[in-house]
Design a protein around this motif. Structure first.
Motif, PDB file in Angstrom:
ATOM      1  N   UNK A 104       0.812  -1.210   0.000  1.00 44.90           N
ATOM      2  CA  UNK A 104       0.000   0.000   0.000  1.00 44.90           C
ATOM      3  C   UNK A 104       0.846   1.261   0.000  1.00 44.90           C
ATOM      4  N   UNK A 105       2.155   1.112   0.207  1.00 44.91           N
ATOM      5  CA  UNK A 105       3.047   2.270   0.216  1.00 44.91           C
ATOM      6  C   UNK A 105       3.638   2.488  -1.178  1.00 44.91           C
ATOM      7  N   UNK A 106       4.191   3.673  -1.391  1.00 44.25           N
ATOM      8  CA  UNK A 106       4.802   4.001  -2.664  1.00 44.25           C
ATOM      9  C   UNK A 106       6.126   3.254  -2.834  1.00 44.25           C
ATOM     10  N   UNK A 107       6.455   2.861  -4.055  1.00 42.37           N
ATOM     11  CA  UNK A 107       7.764   2.229  -4.263  1.00 42.37           C
ATOM     12  C   UNK A 107       8.885   3.218  -3.998  1.00 42.37           C
ATOM     13  N   UNK A 108      10.046   2.683  -3.679  1.00 48.50           N
ATOM     14  CA  UNK A 108      11.177   3.550  -3.338  1.00 48.50           C
ATOM     15  C   UNK A 108      11.664   4.350  -4.534  1.00 48.50           C
ATOM     16  N   UNK A 109      11.583   3.771  -5.736  1.00 46.17           N
ATOM     17  CA  UNK A 109      12.079   4.424  -6.949  1.00 46.17           C
ATOM     18  C   UNK A 109      11.022   4.278  -8.032  1.00 46.17           C
ATOM     19  N   UNK A 110      10.758   5.363  -8.729  1.00 46.76           N
ATOM     20  CA  UNK A 110       9.838   5.346  -9.863  1.00 46.76           C
ATOM     21  C   UNK A 110      10.634   5.375 -11.170  1.00 46.76           C
ATOM     22  N   UNK A 111      10.178   4.581 -12.140  1.00 45.36           N
ATOM     23  CA  UNK A 111      10.800   4.557 -13.460  1.00 45.36           C
ATOM     24  C   UNK A 111       9.944   5.386 -14.408  1.00 45.36           C
ATOM     25  N   UNK A 112      10.535   6.444 -14.956  1.00 43.80           N
ATOM     26  CA  UNK A 112       9.834   7.345 -15.874  1.00 43.80           C
ATOM     27  C   UNK A 112      10.438   7.229 -17.266  1.00 43.80           C
ATOM     28  N   UNK A 113       9.580   7.205 -18.261  1.00 42.28           N
ATOM     29  CA  UNK A 113      10.005   7.206 -19.668  1.00 42.28           C
ATOM     30  C   UNK A 113       9.423   8.454 -20.322  1.00 42.28           C
ATOM     31  N   UNK A 114      10.266   9.440 -20.549  1.00 41.15           N
ATOM     32  CA  UNK A 114       9.826  10.726 -21.084  1.00 41.15           C
ATOM     33  C   UNK A 114      10.152  10.776 -22.575  1.00 41.15           C
ATOM     34  N   UNK A 115       9.124  10.631 -23.417  1.00 41.09           N
ATOM     35  CA  UNK A 115       9.325  10.719 -24.859  1.00 41.09           C
ATOM     36  C   UNK A 115       9.367  12.171 -25.318  1.00 41.09           C
ATOM     37  N   UNK A 116      10.464  12.568 -25.937  1.00 41.80           N
ATOM     38  CA  UNK A 116      10.648  13.967 -26.325  1.00 41.80           C
ATOM     39  C   UNK A 116      10.718  14.148 -27.840  1.00 41.80           C
ATOM     40  N   UNK A 117      11.621  13.441 -28.499  1.00 39.73           N
ATOM     41  CA  UNK A 117      11.788  13.599 -29.952  1.00 39.73           C
ATOM     42  C   UNK A 117      11.196  12.401 -30.665  1.00 39.73           C
ATOM     43  N   UNK A 118      10.416  12.677 -31.687  1.00 37.39           N
ATOM     44  CA  UNK A 118       9.813  11.625 -32.496  1.00 37.39           C
ATOM     45  C   UNK A 118      10.249  11.796 -33.947  1.00 37.39           C
TER      46      UNK A 118
END
Length: 288
Positions: A136-150
């Motif tokens: 129920x708690x937040x994970x220690x590390x979040x994985x983000x994928x930021x798409x910028x250039x297409x």
């Protein structure tokens, strides 16, 4: 041993000569097969290396310079006229300062070594806490994928750099207990995904299979060309060596000799002089 018959040394020499004449093309073919195999493997490797692949480069953000965290990295060699989707992969700790930051900006610029801009993108993102099914708690590390250039297409194969900037311009303001308004990042990667089309899409989907097939096709075609080039040599040697030079002599000595009786006699022309018999003439002379 009759006169004109070959000696045993001559017979062995003729047989060895005939054998060597036929073994020479085989030796040439056996010697060239490893060379063809080497070049075939090289052709398969060339096909495999020409297949566009994705890439990922780690970047290290710089903090404490009175500006938003930034980094500049060298990108691997890119294929000309190949489209790429460039994104940022972040490992962000779920600490209170990151969760309370709100929206932050992610900027990516592709530059040449002479600082000439090739592409630029800047977008806002929001870090939201997520909960898993097991906790129920937040994970220690979040994985983000930021798409910028297409669909970024490099204009040339020359080296290029990527400049990254994360955070807010108002980082001088504080949050909660006085933390700065900047994003804390554990790991940062610049990632490029290929967007192949046409034949490149097939090669990118099955790189190992296409390289193996290319190796086999190159080897078969080169082996076929080698066999075609050896056919005239085989034909020439076959016509020269077969039948062997002493075949007629050996055959004539091995066959029983038969004497042919001459049946024809010279024709003699007999000319007969026929004597023509004429009846005798009797002449009667009267007596006086």
């Amino acid at each position: 041993m009759q006169a004109g018959e070959p000696t045993w040394m001559q017979t062995i020499y003729d047989r060895l000569k005939r054998t060597l004449y036929f073994l020479l093309p085989v030796v040439i073919c056996a010697g060239l097969l490893p060379v063809l195999a080497f070049f075939s493997v090289g052709a398969g490797y060339t096909v495999w290396s020409s297949v566009p692949h994705g890439w990922s480069v780690e970047a290290f953000l710089q903090y404490g310079d009175g500006r938003s965290p930034y980094a500049r990295v060298h990108l691997p060699p890119l294929i000309t006229d190949q489209a790429y989707d460039v994104s940022l992969q972040l490992s962000v700790p779920t600490i209170p300062s990151n969760l309370e930051l709100g929206n932050f900006m992610a900027a990516l610029e592709i530059l040449t070594p002479s600082n000439k801009s090739l592409a630029f993108a800047r977008r806002p993102y929001l870090l939201l806490p997520t909960k898993t099914w097991f906790s129920l708690s937040n994970p220690a590390v979040l994985q983000l994928d930021l798409g910028l250039l297409s669909d970024f297409v490099p204009p040339s194969s020359s080296p290029i750099d990527a400049y990254i900037e994360l955070g807010r311009k108002d980082a001088w303001k504080s949050l909660g207990e006085g933390q700065g308004r900047e994003l804390t990042v554990q790991h940062l990667y610049v990632k490029g995904n290929v967007k192949p089309s046409g034949i490149r899409a097939i090669l990118a989907s099955y790189p190992m299979s296409t390289s193996v097939i290319s190796t086999a096709i190159f080897f078969l075609i080169s082996s076929f060309a080698l066999c075609i080039s050896l056919i005239p040599m085989l034909r020439t040697r076959t016509s020269t060596v077969w039948p062997p030079p002493n075949a007629a002599r050996i055959r004539s000595n091995s066959e029983p000799r038969t004497l042919k009786k001459r049946t024809s006699t010279p024709s003699l022309k007999v000319e007969r002089n026929e004597v023509s018999r004429q009846p005798a003439r009797i002449t009667v002379v009267p007596l006086n």
